[in-house]
Design an enzyme around this catalytic site. Structure first.
Site, PDB file in Angstrom:
ATOM      1  N   TYR A 516       0.804  -1.178   0.104  1.00  0.00           N
ATOM      2  CA  TYR A 516      -0.013   0.028  -0.053  1.00  0.00           C
ATOM      3  C   TYR A 516       0.929   1.242   0.040  1.00  0.00           C
ATOM      4  O   TYR A 516       0.303   2.257   0.625  1.00  0.00           O
ATOM      5  CB  TYR A 516      -1.029   0.152   1.132  1.00  0.00           C
ATOM      6  CG  TYR A 516      -1.692  -1.261   1.351  1.00  0.00           C
ATOM      7  CD1 TYR A 516      -2.449  -1.930   0.599  1.00  0.00           C
ATOM      8  CD2 TYR A 516      -1.522  -1.854   2.655  1.00  0.00           C
ATOM      9  CE1 TYR A 516      -2.903  -3.220   0.843  1.00  0.00           C
ATOM     10  CE2 TYR A 516      -2.022  -3.078   3.057  1.00  0.00           C
ATOM     11  CZ  TYR A 516      -2.829  -3.684   1.843  1.00  0.00           C
ATOM     12  OH  TYR A 516      -3.555  -5.013   2.023  1.00  0.00           O
ATOM     13  N   HIS A 517       2.118   1.041  -0.758  1.00  0.00           N
ATOM     14  CA  HIS A 517       2.913   2.347  -0.790  1.00  0.00           C
ATOM     15  C   HIS A 517       2.950   2.987  -2.249  1.00  0.00           C
ATOM     16  O   HIS A 517       3.998   3.114  -2.742  1.00  0.00           O
ATOM     17  CB  HIS A 517       4.108   1.830  -0.469  1.00  0.00           C
ATOM     18  CG  HIS A 517       4.391   1.734   0.998  1.00  0.00           C
ATOM     19  ND1 HIS A 517       5.467   0.920   1.464  1.00  0.00           N
ATOM     20  CD2 HIS A 517       3.613   1.574   2.109  1.00  0.00           C
ATOM     21  CE1 HIS A 517       5.667   0.567   2.872  1.00  0.00           C
ATOM     22  NE2 HIS A 517       4.406   1.103   3.201  1.00  0.00           N
ATOM     23  N   TYR A 518       1.951   3.117  -2.672  1.00  0.00           N
ATOM     24  CA  TYR A 518       1.585   3.648  -3.923  1.00  0.00           C
ATOM     25  C   TYR A 518       2.552   5.172  -4.345  1.00  0.00           C
ATOM     26  O   TYR A 518       2.407   5.807  -3.347  1.00  0.00           O
ATOM     27  CB  TYR A 518       0.137   4.098  -4.201  1.00  0.00           C
ATOM     28  CG  TYR A 518      -0.781   2.823  -3.798  1.00  0.00           C
ATOM     29  CD1 TYR A 518      -0.407   1.402  -4.224  1.00  0.00           C
ATOM     30  CD2 TYR A 518      -1.625   2.893  -3.038  1.00  0.00           C
ATOM     31  CE1 TYR A 518      -1.308   0.330  -3.858  1.00  0.00           C
ATOM     32  CE2 TYR A 518      -2.315   1.934  -2.285  1.00  0.00           C
ATOM     33  CZ  TYR A 518      -2.306   0.644  -2.875  1.00  0.00           C
ATOM     34  OH  TYR A 518      -3.117  -0.575  -2.528  1.00  0.00           O
TER      35      TYR A 518
END
Length: 586
Positions: A516-518
């Protein structure tokens, strides 16, 4: 720490907003709260912060463990599926934060600064003003270090609380550290420019002195700030930007005049608010490009396909989507070394709840990853053993030493995994890909801003990513072997069949997931860059005079670190730029 105390937070309803503000900040997450605070420090300026989620600040919203996405009620998470990912044979779940604080209210609170060489590389590639030396003051400005030992590379007067703890709350990490000491260098502090860039590292967390989550909301917009600035800082929650309103200047450049804002409920009221000075987008790497596309800024072909009037043809909007990839593994360990004990043993739950309520300590702090390994895939042998590490390989200013893999040992793993003994503890070694070479893209699903965008992450689409992830799996297996050789009782549950390439590839394809580190969907780069940029070095959108982007979407590439510390620094830096720019124009 009385758990049921709540504070009424001042906010302004959509229909009561002023007609015009000096600054409109869209998105109340990690960066948005920073911008709202810093831009409203000038008593002559008015600021509007728009957030689609709520402003909940109850006890349950502050407790680190119960607000971490995987253990939460999902109230502050926006969850949707990616498109089908060809290289792993399925879609993945995309998660972004919802509510003031954004992802900082649902993340794992891990706080890492990154390697100096990465930011110096940005500068050498033309991102002037973004070297390590130029960024470091903004990391410090955001932070108050709570550790017992005073560390010169940390900040001591910033809004954000950062802590590290003596020893470990979970005994499994004592065994991990002992194993790491045998084969890896120690990184004393990722904030230190004299520590190695690779090795094992005792994690730091955005948790305050009372054991509460230090989200950007709690840190930057506490009640006293909101109350003292209520006449010039307006917060509007439960509202989202539908589109930006543009006009042309005499010189042909584009100016954003305001923002069309609507309620999140269907059929809700919609208003247009004017911006006297600037509009700053802080919606994150998935929602910021979506808003630009809805407003007519993006690749011309896609806008025409969606019947959106083209305001600016900007090919980089929504392109170059990157994310850290993680491949969870699973082991059984002693029950009381694992968070699983609190789930199946009521007495442990009562003990830990007491420790948290009474002392602000224990397992409810959510320190699930108390130690992390940053490493280079090129230093891992085929059997998982670590090659000899020279002093040159530890230099944090050498771009060849930017870690491309990480391992996140975790005090819990998937209890539903085949073969898991649910009466023993659950432990995970989770290798992750840091220097991702795969790039995806983002497109509109519809013209409704409430709909999620179409996200294609394109995980493992390059040979380089697969090679690096194999090394991560091999290194995690080697550390587990070292732990067992030292007498720590680990039993394999979900691990590759062997360390051969084919077995590793099969395992990672079946288990690969998002961290979830876009990032990087509105890159800071020139328009004519081989990977076209969307913003310049001042984070102003190319072709516009008063529209900026301040969030992870501007990263030239996903950084080799947990991104929240860097987003805070970027927001602090840009807020200073904006303030100085408009002070000169007064």
């Amino acid at each position: 720490m009385w758990p049921f105390t709540t504070t009424v937070r001042p906010f302004v309803a959509l229909e009561d907003l002023s007609v015009e503000y000096d600054f409109i900040v869209v998105g109340g997450g990690n960066a948005g709260c920073v911008l709202a605070r810093r831009l409203s420090e000038d008593p002559s300026r008015t600021v509007l912060l728009v957030e689609r989620g709520d402003d909940d600040d109850s006890w349950f919203a502050r407790t680190p463990l119960t607000t971490t996405y995987q253990f939460s009620d999902k109230k502050h998470s926006n969850v949707f599926s990616s498109v089908f990912e060809n290289h792993i044979g399925r879609s993945v779940t995309c998660v972004t934060g919802l509510g003031l604080g954004g992802c900082t209210r649902i993340n794992g609170c891990q706080y890492t600064c990154g390697v100096p060489a990465e930011f110096d590389a940005w500068s050498r590639d033309g991102r002037k003003g973004w070297s390590y030396a130029e960024l470091k003051p903004f990391f410090q400005r955001s932070e108050t270090w709570l550790g017992r030992d005073q560390r010169e590379y940390h900040g001591h007067c910033g809004p954000l609380s950062v802590a590290s703890y003596e020893g470990y709350y979970y005994k499994c990490f004592e065994a991990v550290e002992k194993a790491c000491r045998l084969i890896l260098p120690r990184i004393g502090d990722t904030h230190s420019p004299v520590d190695p860039s690779i090795g094992w590292y005792k994690m730091q967390f955005t948790i305050d002195s009372s054991g509460r989550r230090s989200s950007s909301y709690r840190a930057y917009l506490p009640m006293e700030i909101l109350a003292s600035r209520k006449d010039r800082l307006h917060l509007c929650t439960g509202a989202l930007a539908r589109k930006l309103c543009f006009s042309r200047n005499n010189d042909g450049s584009t100016c954003v005049d305001g923002v069309e804002i609507q309620g999140t409920n269907s059929g809700g009221v919609s208003v247009t608010v004017k911006a006297k000075c600037e509009v700053i987008l802080c919606c994150g790497a998935l929602r910021t490009p979506q808003l630009l596309l809805l407003s007519g800024v993006g690749p011309k072909k896609h806008l025409q396909e969606m019947n959106v009037d083209v305001v600016l043809d900007s090919p980089g909007v929504g392109e170059h989507l990157q994310d850290h990839l993680i491949v969870p593994t699973g082991y059984n360990c002693p029950l009381f070394d694992s968070l699983w004990a609190m789930i199946i043993r009521p007495t442990v739950l009562i003990r830990e709840l007491y420790n948290y309520l009474r002392y602000g300590s224990g397992w409810f702090l959510g320190t699930l990853v108390e130690l992390e390994i940053f490493f280079l895939s090129s230093l891992v042998e085929k059997d998982g053993r670590v090659k000899s590490i020279s002093r040159e390989r530890e230099d944090p200013f050498n771009t060849e030493n930017i870690p491309d893999i990480a391992i996140l040992p975790c005090s819990i793993s998937d209890p539903s995994a085949e073969g898991a003994d649910k009466w023993r503890g659950l432990f995970g070694f989770n290798p992750a890909l840091l220097r991702v070479t795969s790039r995806g893209s983002l497109r509109l699903r519809s013209l409704d801003p409430r709909d999620a965008p179409l996200c294609k992450l394109n995980y493992l689409s390059t040979p380089e990513d697969r090679v690096a992830m194999r090394a991560g799996l091999r290194l995690s297996a080697e550390i587990a072997r070292q732990m067992c050789d030292a007498g720590y009782p680990l039993k394999e549950i979900s691990v590759p069949k062997s360390l051969e390439d084919a077995d590793l590839d099969s395992f990672m394809q079946g288990r690969a997931d998002s961290m979830y580190h876009y990032s990087s969907t509105c890159r800071m780069a020139p328009l004519d860059d081989p990977l076209p940029g969307v913003v310049n070095n001042d984070l102003r959108v190319h072709g516009t005079t008063n529209l900026r982007i301040v969030d992870a979407s501007i990263f030239p590439a996903v950084p080799a670190a947990h991104p929240q510390a860097l987003v805070y620094a970027v927001a602090e830096k840009c807020s200073e730029t904006i303030v100085k720019s408009h002070s000169l124009n007064k």
